[in-house]
Write a protein that holds these residues in place. Sequence first.
Motif, PDB file in Angstrom:
ATOM      1  N   TRP A  72       0.841  -1.203   0.000  1.00 35.82           N
ATOM      2  CA  TRP A  72       0.000   0.000   0.000  1.00 35.82           C
ATOM      3  C   TRP A  72       0.871   1.246   0.000  1.00 35.82           C
ATOM      4  O   TRP A  72       0.630   2.192  -0.748  1.00 35.82           O
ATOM      5  N   SER A  82      -4.409   1.681  -4.091  1.00 34.88           N
ATOM      6  CA  SER A  82      -4.145   0.359  -3.545  1.00 34.88           C
ATOM      7  C   SER A  82      -5.279  -0.009  -2.602  1.00 34.88           C
ATOM      8  O   SER A  82      -5.728   0.819  -1.808  1.00 34.88           O
ATOM      9  N   HIS A  83      -5.744  -1.227  -2.721  1.00 28.64           N
ATOM     10  CA  HIS A  83      -6.833  -1.696  -1.863  1.00 28.64           C
ATOM     11  C   HIS A  83      -6.358  -2.799  -0.925  1.00 28.64           C
ATOM     12  O   HIS A  83      -7.164  -3.528  -0.358  1.00 28.64           O
ATOM     13  N   ASP A  84      -5.050  -2.896  -0.771  1.00 31.27           N
ATOM     14  CA  ASP A  84      -4.449  -3.951   0.047  1.00 31.27           C
ATOM     15  C   ASP A  84      -3.866  -3.311   1.298  1.00 31.27           C
ATOM     16  O   ASP A  84      -2.715  -2.889   1.317  1.00 31.27           O
ATOM     17  N   ASP A  86      -2.540  -3.582   4.968  1.00 25.45           N
ATOM     18  CA  ASP A  86      -2.009  -4.411   6.049  1.00 25.45           C
ATOM     19  C   ASP A  86      -1.615  -3.486   7.188  1.00 25.45           C
ATOM     20  O   ASP A  86      -0.739  -2.626   7.023  1.00 25.45           O
ATOM     21  N   THR A 136      -8.564 -10.657   9.762  1.00 25.40           N
ATOM     22  CA  THR A 136      -9.039  -9.956   8.573  1.00 25.40           C
ATOM     23  C   THR A 136     -10.456  -9.460   8.811  1.00 25.40           C
ATOM     24  O   THR A 136     -11.297 -10.208   9.321  1.00 25.40           O
ATOM     25  N   ASP A 145      -6.077  -6.364   6.837  1.00 26.28           N
ATOM     26  CA  ASP A 145      -5.421  -7.379   7.658  1.00 26.28           C
ATOM     27  C   ASP A 145      -4.714  -6.699   8.823  1.00 26.28           C
ATOM     28  O   ASP A 145      -4.000  -5.707   8.623  1.00 26.28           O
TER      29      ASP A 145
END
Length: 550
Positions: A72, A82-84, A86, A136, A145
Motif C-alpha cells: 500500500w 491500492s486496496h491492500d 495491512d 481480517t 489485515d
Amino acid sequence: MFGSLRYLARGTRGMINGSQLKKHAFDIAQPSIKLNKVEQKICRLLNDYTALFNAKQENVAEPLTLRISGGWVRDKLLGQDSHDLDIAINIMSGEQFALQLNEFLTEHYDKYELEPHSINKIDINPEKSKHLETATTKLYEVEIDFVNLRSEEYSDHSRIPVVNFGTAEEDAFRRDATLNALFYNITQDKIEDFTKLGLYDLNKGILRTPLPPRQTFLDDPLRVLRLIRFAARYNFEIEPNVYKEMQDPEINDAFLHKISNERIGVEVQKILRGPNPLLGLSLIQSTKIDNVVFRWHEDQEIINFNETHCENFNEIERLYSSGKLNAHLERVISKFDKFFSSSLPFYSNGIDASADFAMNTILSCCLIPMAGYDIIWTSKAKMNNKISLTESILKNWLKVGKNESTRIAKVVNSSKTYDCMVDMFYRSRNDQASLKRSDLGIFLRDFKGDWETVHYVSLFNHFLYSQQSYYEMEKKYKYLRSAIYNQNLENAHQLKPLLNGKEVLQGLNRKAGPWLGKVNEQAIYWQFDNPNGTKAELLEYMKSIAPKYV
C-alpha cells in the motif's frame, strides 16, 4: 504491453543495468501520502481508538502504534490506488487488536458511520504458518489485515519461518525488497524507512533486498520470483548484486526443497497476466530458474515411477539439463514482439486486451519443446494413466485451471498436425474437390475455438526454427486462414445439429441406441458440406445412411 517489449527484444542485459527504466520522482527527504476519503475515515477511526487505548495505559514501555505496511505504501507513493491494507501492530497480535476494535465500534458505530455487523466476523489467517496470527475484517468496504510486527527465523528445510514479536525495524528487514519495507505511521502521519534505502530505491526504480540477497533467497527462494514480478510490473531494475545471487544454483535447488508448487504457480501466473509478461519471462530465463518454473510434477514418487516406466523420461529430462528449454525461451523472448506485434497487429490486439489470452499464448509458445511427450500421472492404473507433458506442467505444477491447461496443451501438441493440414490444404489449392469443407470444419471443430492460437503458435515456431523459407511457409498459412474465413468456418466449433435426438428418432421411426451417435456424427459432416441445407434435407440424408449403423 508491446511498447516496452520492443526495447526488451534488444536483449535483457539492458534491463539489468537499468539503462532505460521508468523512474518515479518524489521528494525523498519529505515524502508524503495523500489519503483518499475512505482512507481518511479508516485512519481517523484507528487513530481515535489508539489514543483512547494509550490514555488508559499506565507505566507502559511502549504505546500502541499502528502502521500501514508493504505494498500500500509503495503504490501510494507511486501515485497508484491500492486496496491492500495491512496494519502492523507493535504490542499485541492482530486478533487481539481486531477484537478490541470491534468492541470499540459496537459502542461508537454511529460516530464512525459503521454498523457493528460490518466487522463482526474476524477470521484468523495463518498464511501457511502456524506461528502467525492475522485477523481480517472490513472497514468502509475495504478489506484490512491486522498483524503484529514480527521477526523471523528460518530453517534449512522450509520457507515458513518461526515467527516472533519484533520491532518495526526487524519487521522491515525481513521483507523481500526495500521498497516493500516502507511503513506509513498512521498516528504521526509520516513515512518510515527503517532500511534507509526504501525511498531511494522506489524513487530510482531499483529492486534490492534489505538483507544480503544470498541468505534472503536461501531463507525463502520464492522471493526470487516476487522480485521478478515487481520488476515486470513496474519496469524496475534489479540491483546487480541481487540479480547475480538470483542465478545461484544453490538457490535454484532450494526452490525444490522449500517452495510448494502452488506458491510458484501463483507468482508465475501473476507475472504472465501482468502488464509486461515477457520482461518477467526474460528474467526467469536469464536467472535460469526455468527448470523450477516449468517443472512437470510436484510428487517425487510419480517422478521416480516415470524414471523407470516412462519411455520418454530421459528425453524429457534432457530438455531441462541440456539447456534446450532455456535456449528456446530466449528465442521466444527475442522474437515474440517482432512476430506478433509487428507482423500480426490484429492478433496482438487480442493479447493486449486480455491478460488470460496473453498468458495462454505465451505459455503455448514457451512449451513447444514439450510437444508430443507424455508422462505417467498415476502409478495405480495401467490404462488411461498418461497425460501430456505440457498439461502436467500446467495443471500439476503451475496449478493453471483444468480447462486452460487442456486448451494450452492442445495448442502445443497439435502444432505438427496443424502443419500437416496447412501443407495438405495448400497442395490441394488447384483441386478443391480433393478436400471437402467438412474435412476442414471437423478439423477446426476439434480445437473448440482455439484454432487461431494453434495457427499462429505453429507459424511462430517456424519463425523461430524453420530451415526452409519462412516466406513460403507464411504464404501457406495465410492461404489456409483465408480459406477458413472465406468458407465461414472460423466458428466451426459452434455448429449445432439441425435436428435434436428426439427429432431424429421420430423421423427415422427407430429406438435409441449406439447407432444414433454415429449417425449424428455423420450429420455434422453433412451440415458442413451443406451450409444452407434444411432439416428436411438432413433427415433424408440420415435415413439413407442409418442402415449402415443400425
